[in-house]
Design a protein around this motif. Structure first.
Motif, short mmCIF file in Angstrom:
data_model
loop_
_atom_site.label_atom_id
_atom_site.label_comp_id
_atom_site.label_asym_id
_atom_site.label_seq_id
_atom_site.Cartn_x
_atom_site.Cartn_y
_atom_site.Cartn_z
N UNK A 1 0.85 -1.19 0.00
CA UNK A 1 0.00 0.00 0.00
C UNK A 1 0.88 1.24 0.00
N UNK A 2 1.23 1.69 -1.19
CA UNK A 2 2.04 2.90 -1.33
C UNK A 2 1.71 3.53 -2.67
N UNK A 3 2.10 4.76 -2.83
CA UNK A 3 1.81 5.52 -4.05
C UNK A 3 2.65 4.97 -5.21
N UNK A 4 2.01 4.51 -6.27
CA UNK A 4 2.74 3.99 -7.42
C UNK A 4 3.72 5.01 -8.02
N UNK A 5 3.43 6.27 -7.84
CA UNK A 5 4.29 7.33 -8.38
C UNK A 5 5.61 7.46 -7.61
N UNK A 6 5.70 6.87 -6.43
CA UNK A 6 6.92 6.96 -5.64
C UNK A 6 7.94 5.89 -6.01
N UNK A 7 7.61 5.08 -6.98
CA UNK A 7 8.52 4.03 -7.44
C UNK A 7 9.59 4.64 -8.35
N UNK A 8 10.81 4.13 -8.21
CA UNK A 8 11.90 4.56 -9.08
C UNK A 8 12.75 3.35 -9.47
N UNK A 9 13.62 3.55 -10.42
CA UNK A 9 14.50 2.46 -10.84
C UNK A 9 15.38 2.00 -9.68
N UNK A 10 15.80 2.92 -8.86
CA UNK A 10 16.65 2.59 -7.71
C UNK A 10 15.91 1.68 -6.73
N UNK A 11 14.64 1.97 -6.49
CA UNK A 11 13.83 1.15 -5.59
C UNK A 11 13.65 -0.25 -6.17
N UNK A 12 13.33 -0.33 -7.45
CA UNK A 12 13.15 -1.64 -8.08
C UNK A 12 14.44 -2.44 -8.08
N UNK A 13 15.54 -1.75 -8.27
CA UNK A 13 16.84 -2.43 -8.23
C UNK A 13 17.12 -2.98 -6.83
N UNK A 14 16.78 -2.22 -5.80
CA UNK A 14 16.97 -2.70 -4.42
C UNK A 14 16.12 -3.93 -4.15
N UNK A 15 14.89 -3.93 -4.63
CA UNK A 15 14.01 -5.10 -4.46
C UNK A 15 14.60 -6.30 -5.19
N UNK A 16 15.03 -6.08 -6.42
CA UNK A 16 15.61 -7.17 -7.21
C UNK A 16 16.88 -7.72 -6.54
N UNK A 17 17.74 -6.86 -6.05
CA UNK A 17 18.97 -7.32 -5.39
C UNK A 17 18.66 -8.11 -4.12
N UNK A 18 17.68 -7.68 -3.36
CA UNK A 18 17.28 -8.45 -2.18
C UNK A 18 16.72 -9.80 -2.58
N UNK A 19 15.95 -9.84 -3.66
CA UNK A 19 15.40 -11.10 -4.15
C UNK A 19 16.53 -12.05 -4.54
N UNK A 20 17.51 -11.53 -5.26
CA UNK A 20 18.67 -12.33 -5.67
C UNK A 20 19.40 -12.86 -4.45
N UNK A 21 19.66 -11.98 -3.47
CA UNK A 21 20.37 -12.39 -2.24
C UNK A 21 19.62 -13.47 -1.48
N UNK A 22 18.31 -13.33 -1.39
CA UNK A 22 17.52 -14.29 -0.63
C UNK A 22 17.38 -15.62 -1.37
N UNK A 23 17.54 -15.63 -2.68
CA UNK A 23 17.47 -16.86 -3.46
C UNK A 23 18.75 -17.69 -3.36
N UNK A 24 19.83 -17.05 -2.99
CA UNK A 24 21.13 -17.75 -2.91
C UNK A 24 21.25 -18.61 -1.69
#
Length: 66
Positions: free
Chosen positions: A43-66
């Motif tokens: 529950x957050x404003x879709x307009x507050x999303x940025x490439x940096x935020x998506x990259x952080x999510x992706x990096x955490x996903x990668x780390x947690x998959x290892x």
């Protein structure tokens, strides 16, 4: 727990649960954004999303998959 864009680790964990067979290295950011917005606990404003935020999510996903 309500998720916001700044909760990158918690979002990554929720996405791992939702998409257990998905390889985070192959995700397009447009898809990742849509998947985050579709999470029940998100529950957050879709307009507050940025490439940096998506990259952080992706990096955490990668780390947690290892």
């Amino acid at each position: 727990m309500i998720l916001k864009w700044t909760d990158s680790l918690e979002i990554a964990l929720a996405l791992i649960e939702q998409y257990p067979k998905q390889d985070p290295l192959t995700i397009r950011f447009t898809d990742l954004r849509d998947w985050v917005l579709a999470l029940d606990d998100f529950d957050d404003d879709p307009e507050h999303c940025s490439e940096r935020i998506l990259e952080a999510i992706q990096l955490n996903w990668i780390d947690e998959n290892d």
